[in-house]
Design an enzyme around this catalytic site. Structure first.
Site, PDB file in Angstrom:
ATOM      1  N   CYS A   1      14.196  10.345   5.772  1.00 20.85           N
ATOM      2  CA  CYS A   1      14.179   9.970   7.200  1.00 20.85           C
ATOM      3  C   CYS A   1      15.529  10.233   7.823  1.00 20.85           C
ATOM      4  CB  CYS A   1      13.764   8.511   7.345  1.00 20.85           C
ATOM      5  SG  CYS A   1      14.791   7.367   6.417  1.00 20.85           S
TER       6      CYS A   1
ATOM      7  N   GLU B   1       9.960   1.105  10.497  1.00 20.55           N
ATOM      8  CA  GLU B   1      11.038   2.051  10.207  1.00 20.55           C
ATOM      9  C   GLU B   1      10.414   3.429  10.293  1.00 20.55           C
ATOM     10  OE1 GLU B   1      13.261   0.858   6.638  1.00 20.55           O
ATOM     11  OE2 GLU B   1      12.141  -0.998   6.802  1.00 20.55           O
TER      12      GLU B   1
ATOM     13  N   LYS C   1       0.847  -1.201   0.000  1.00 16.54           N
ATOM     14  CA  LYS C   1       0.000   0.000   0.000  1.00 16.54           C
ATOM     15  C   LYS C   1       0.881   1.249   0.000  1.00 16.54           C
ATOM     16  CE  LYS C   1      -1.773   2.539   3.089  1.00 16.54           C
ATOM     17  NZ  LYS C   1      -1.680   3.842   2.406  1.00 16.54           N
TER      18      LYS C   1
ATOM     19  N   GLU D   1      10.735  16.470  14.139  1.00 13.88           N
ATOM     20  CA  GLU D   1      11.222  16.162  12.787  1.00 13.88           C
ATOM     21  C   GLU D   1      10.576  17.129  11.808  1.00 13.88           C
ATOM     22  OE1 GLU D   1       9.732  12.489  11.114  1.00 13.88           O
ATOM     23  OE2 GLU D   1      11.579  12.197   9.994  1.00 13.88           O
TER      24      GLU D   1
HETATM   25  P1  NAD Z   1       2.749   8.485   7.652  1.00  8.78           P
HETATM   26  O1  NAD Z   1       3.057   7.758   8.905  1.00  8.78           O
HETATM   27  O2  NAD Z   1       1.749   9.555   7.660  1.00  8.78           O
HETATM   28  O3  NAD Z   1       2.240   7.446   6.533  1.00  8.78           O
HETATM   29  C1  NAD Z   1       2.984   6.320   6.151  1.00  8.78           C
HETATM   30  C2  NAD Z   1       2.061   5.303   5.491  1.00  8.78           C
HETATM   31  O4  NAD Z   1       1.101   4.838   6.450  1.00  8.78           O
HETATM   32  C3  NAD Z   1       1.232   5.875   4.339  1.00  8.78           C
HETATM   33  O5  NAD Z   1       1.085   4.873   3.355  1.00  8.78           O
HETATM   34  C4  NAD Z   1      -0.111   6.160   5.007  1.00  8.78           C
HETATM   35  O6  NAD Z   1      -1.172   6.188   4.096  1.00  8.78           O
HETATM   36  C5  NAD Z   1      -0.227   4.975   5.940  1.00  8.78           C
HETATM   37  N1  NAD Z   1      -1.116   5.162   7.091  1.00  8.78           N
HETATM   38  C6  NAD Z   1      -1.623   6.298   7.610  1.00  8.78           C
HETATM   39  N2  NAD Z   1      -2.366   6.028   8.711  1.00  8.78           N
HETATM   40  C7  NAD Z   1      -2.313   4.679   8.895  1.00  8.78           C
HETATM   41  C8  NAD Z   1      -2.850   3.789   9.869  1.00  8.78           C
HETATM   42  N3  NAD Z   1      -3.596   4.226  10.890  1.00  8.78           N
HETATM   43  N4  NAD Z   1      -2.566   2.485   9.762  1.00  8.78           N
HETATM   44  C9  NAD Z   1      -1.794   2.005   8.755  1.00  8.78           C
HETATM   45  N5  NAD Z   1      -1.254   2.814   7.802  1.00  8.78           N
HETATM   46  C10 NAD Z   1      -1.517   4.130   7.867  1.00  8.78           C
HETATM   47  O7  NAD Z   1       4.155   8.988   7.099  1.00  8.78           O
HETATM   48  P2  NAD Z   1       4.442   9.933   5.842  1.00  8.78           P
HETATM   49  O8  NAD Z   1       4.048  11.335   6.182  1.00  8.78           O
HETATM   50  O9  NAD Z   1       3.875   9.289   4.624  1.00  8.78           O
HETATM   51  O10 NAD Z   1       6.036   9.820   5.750  1.00  8.78           O
HETATM   52  C11 NAD Z   1       6.914  10.631   6.455  1.00  8.78           C
HETATM   53  C12 NAD Z   1       7.456   9.896   7.675  1.00  8.78           C
HETATM   54  O11 NAD Z   1       8.075   8.668   7.304  1.00  8.78           O
HETATM   55  C13 NAD Z   1       8.544  10.683   8.385  1.00  8.78           C
HETATM   56  O12 NAD Z   1       8.352  10.593   9.771  1.00  8.78           O
HETATM   57  C14 NAD Z   1       9.822   9.966   7.987  1.00  8.78           C
HETATM   58  O13 NAD Z   1      10.910  10.118   8.862  1.00  8.78           O
HETATM   59  C15 NAD Z   1       9.343   8.544   7.945  1.00  8.78           C
HETATM   60  N6  NAD Z   1      10.262   7.716   7.168  1.00  8.78           N
HETATM   61  C16 NAD Z   1      11.033   6.793   7.828  1.00  8.78           C
HETATM   62  C17 NAD Z   1      11.947   6.020   7.101  1.00  8.78           C
HETATM   63  C18 NAD Z   1      12.810   4.991   7.776  1.00  8.78           C
HETATM   64  O14 NAD Z   1      13.337   4.153   7.070  1.00  8.78           O
HETATM   65  N7  NAD Z   1      12.976   5.001   9.081  1.00  8.78           N
HETATM   66  C19 NAD Z   1      12.064   6.198   5.727  1.00  8.78           C
HETATM   67  C20 NAD Z   1      11.267   7.154   5.102  1.00  8.78           C
HETATM   68  C21 NAD Z   1      10.359   7.916   5.831  1.00  8.78           C
END
Ligand code: NAD
Length: 467
Positions: A272, A238, A165, A369
């Site tokens: 990230c 992650e 997804k 962040e």
């Molecule tokens: P997010 O947590 O808002 O969303 C991530 C994914 O989860 C999306 O596909 C979203 O649609 C889905 N999602 C949203 N609510 C959900 C729920 N209740 N249950 C299951 N899935 C759900 O994150 P974002 O804004 O898309 O991405 C940015 C974040 O990702 C930042 O915090 C960044 O640091 C982190 N990130 C971490 C890594 C790593 O490897 N540690 C890599 C890239 C990004």
């Protein structure tokens, strides 16, 4: 996000939602807004496909290599679509496609090792490895393709099937990737689903899913862990980072400034593992701020499809608003913008590359962040003070130390509380290394052989030794 075009297909409300080009702020395409109820059939098909896929490791390895070739052939289309929906410069999208291909090839060639237990007993006891079943891969919008591949490549190589997804902000390139892969992999081995919440929440809690591998924010990660607890599925999380870079007093500012700038601003800071806080010795602080501010003012910001662009827009409107909010808060707290400081007038989600100085250490841009093109540069007086400050947040993804004496820099890097620490670099990752955040930055280990074993379960066969 607006919706449009509702009709009915196979008994489900087949609504669609729009995908916005962040360079213009205009919708340019739309995708199905799949409903949580549809997941039952998707997971059921993934479960049935698992039986065949798990049976033959050699065929799997071959199929993944063929898949990598197919993605490479589709590279131009994938890269353009990725830039259009994500915003990053086209050259970075090509690089992301190349990393997607590299992950498929790396895991295609990786197999788990059977091990004999030798403990003096007259038995033959062997550890073998078994796949888990359907895996849910949930991905954010900053690196949609390579983060998806970092999940599905090890999961598939291990013999699992995958339901993937993407973020609703970046579903298009992932859908195209899904159709490229579907053309060469057995049916239902990898399925891409698109939709808005609660689709992800339902996927994470689905009883047919045996491993939820998630990349995203800390708060959503917590929700995913709770959801997966319903079926006691394994979770790999992650999560966010707030990486600190610590400059030492022997650092050659001129020499590292360019690398340091890009460690913070690549992909418009939406990484990230971007440098999100910079600690400089008080004596060098002004020089560091100046070197970075010069670059922030000069860098070519524009639409990612424009060949001159080095920095694209922020990916989406809520994220732009968040960056604006933390920056305004820092300025209200007494910070000064040595470069940038505000969003750019006109269409699209552009924010001027920003270097902040005189930032109070408790300001949200330091403690949280920012995930955008904004970097606070903080002065320190003693090294202990800098290390304590670097370790003072709840995050623990990466960190770096920069200086001329490499041994001394490495000794300081060892003191950082994070999963990966670099000297004179940041966010340089090998496919063969473990990737694991500490504290709020993650649970479980991805990457390298650890990523493969994270998608397997041990299975022990025990029998008497031959007479
Ligand atoms: P997010 O947590 O808002 O969303 C991530 C994914 O989860 C999306 O596909 C979203 O649609 C889905 N999602 C949203 N609510 C959900 C729920 N209740 N249950 C299951 N899935 C759900 O994150 P974002 O804004 O898309 O991405 C940015 C974040 O990702 C930042 O915090 C960044 O640091 C982190 N990130 C971490 C890594 C790593 O490897 N540690 C890599 C890239 C990004």
């Amino acid at each position: 996000m607006p919706t449009s075009g509702a009709d009915r297909v196979s008994g489900y409300r087949a609504a669609r939602f729009a995908v916005v080009d962040p360079a213009t702020g205009e919708a340019f395409d739309e995708v199905p807004d799949q409903q949580p109820e549809e997941l039952d059939a998707v997971v059921d098909r993934a479960h049935r496909a698992w039986r065949g896929w798990r049976a033959d490791p050699v065929a799997r390895s071959t199929a993944l290599r063929v898949a990598a070739d197919a993605v490479e052939v589709a590279g131009g289309d994938l890269a353009r679509l990725l830039t259009q929906e994500q915003g990053k410069p086209l050259a970075e999208s090509y690089a992301e496609v190349a990393r997607t291909v590299a992950r498929l090839r790396y895991f295609a060639d990786l197999a788990p090792r059977t091990r004999r237990i030798v403990d003096g007993r007259p038995v033959r006891s062997e550890i073998r490895w078994r796949s888990l079943g359907p895996v849910a891969a949930i991905v954010p919008w900053n690196f949609p393709l390579q983060l998806a591949a970092a999940k599905f490549a090890p999961a598939l190589a291990a013999g699992n099937t995958v339901v993937l997804k993407p973020s609703p902000f970046t579903p298009l390139a992932t859908r195209l990737l899904g159709s490229v892969l579907a053309a060469v992999l057995p049916e239902d081995v990898l399925t891409v689903v698109t939709g808005r919440e609660p689709l992800g929440a339902r996927l994470a809690s689905h009883p047919g899913i045996r491993h939820v591998t998630f990349t995203g924010s800390v708060s959503t990660g917590r929700a995913v862990a709770e959801a997966a607890a319903a079926s006691l599925a394994r979770v790999t999380l992650e999560l966010g980072g707030n990486d600190a870079a610590v400059l030492l007093d022997d650092v050659d500012v001129d020499r590292i400034a360019e690398r340091l700038f890009w460690a913070a601003f690549r992909n418009c800071g939406q990484v990230c593992m971007a440098v999100k806080r910079l600690y400089a010795p008080a004596r060098l602080h002004a020089e560091v701020v100046e070197a970075l501010a010069q670059r922030a003012k000069a860098v070519a910001v524009g639409p990612g499809l424009n060949p001159e662009t080095r920095l694209g827009p922020v990916n989406n409107a809520p994220q732009l608003a968040r960056i604006e909010r933390v920056t305004q808060q820092a300025l209200a707290d007494g910070a000064r913008a040595a470069a940038g400081g505000r969003r750019r007038e006109g269409p699209g989600y552009f924010f001027a590359p920003t270097i902040l100085t005189d930032v109070p250490p408790g300001s949200a841009v330091v403690t949280g962040e920012q995930f955008g093109p904004v970097l606070p540069v903080l002065p320190y007086r003693s090294l202990d003070e800098a290390v304590d400050a670097a370790n003072s947040t709840g995050f623990g993804l990466g960190g770096s130390v920069w200086g001329s004496d490499l041994d001394r820099a490495e000794a300081v890097a060892e003191r950082l509380e994070c999963g990966t620490a670099w000297v004179n670099h940041h966010a340089e990752l090998s496919l063969a290394q473990p990737f694991a955040g500490v504290k709020d930055s993650g649970v479980g280990v991805a990457g390298g052989p650890w990523g493969l074993y994270g998608n397997l379960r041990p299975f022990v066969v025990h029998r008497p030794q031959e007479a």
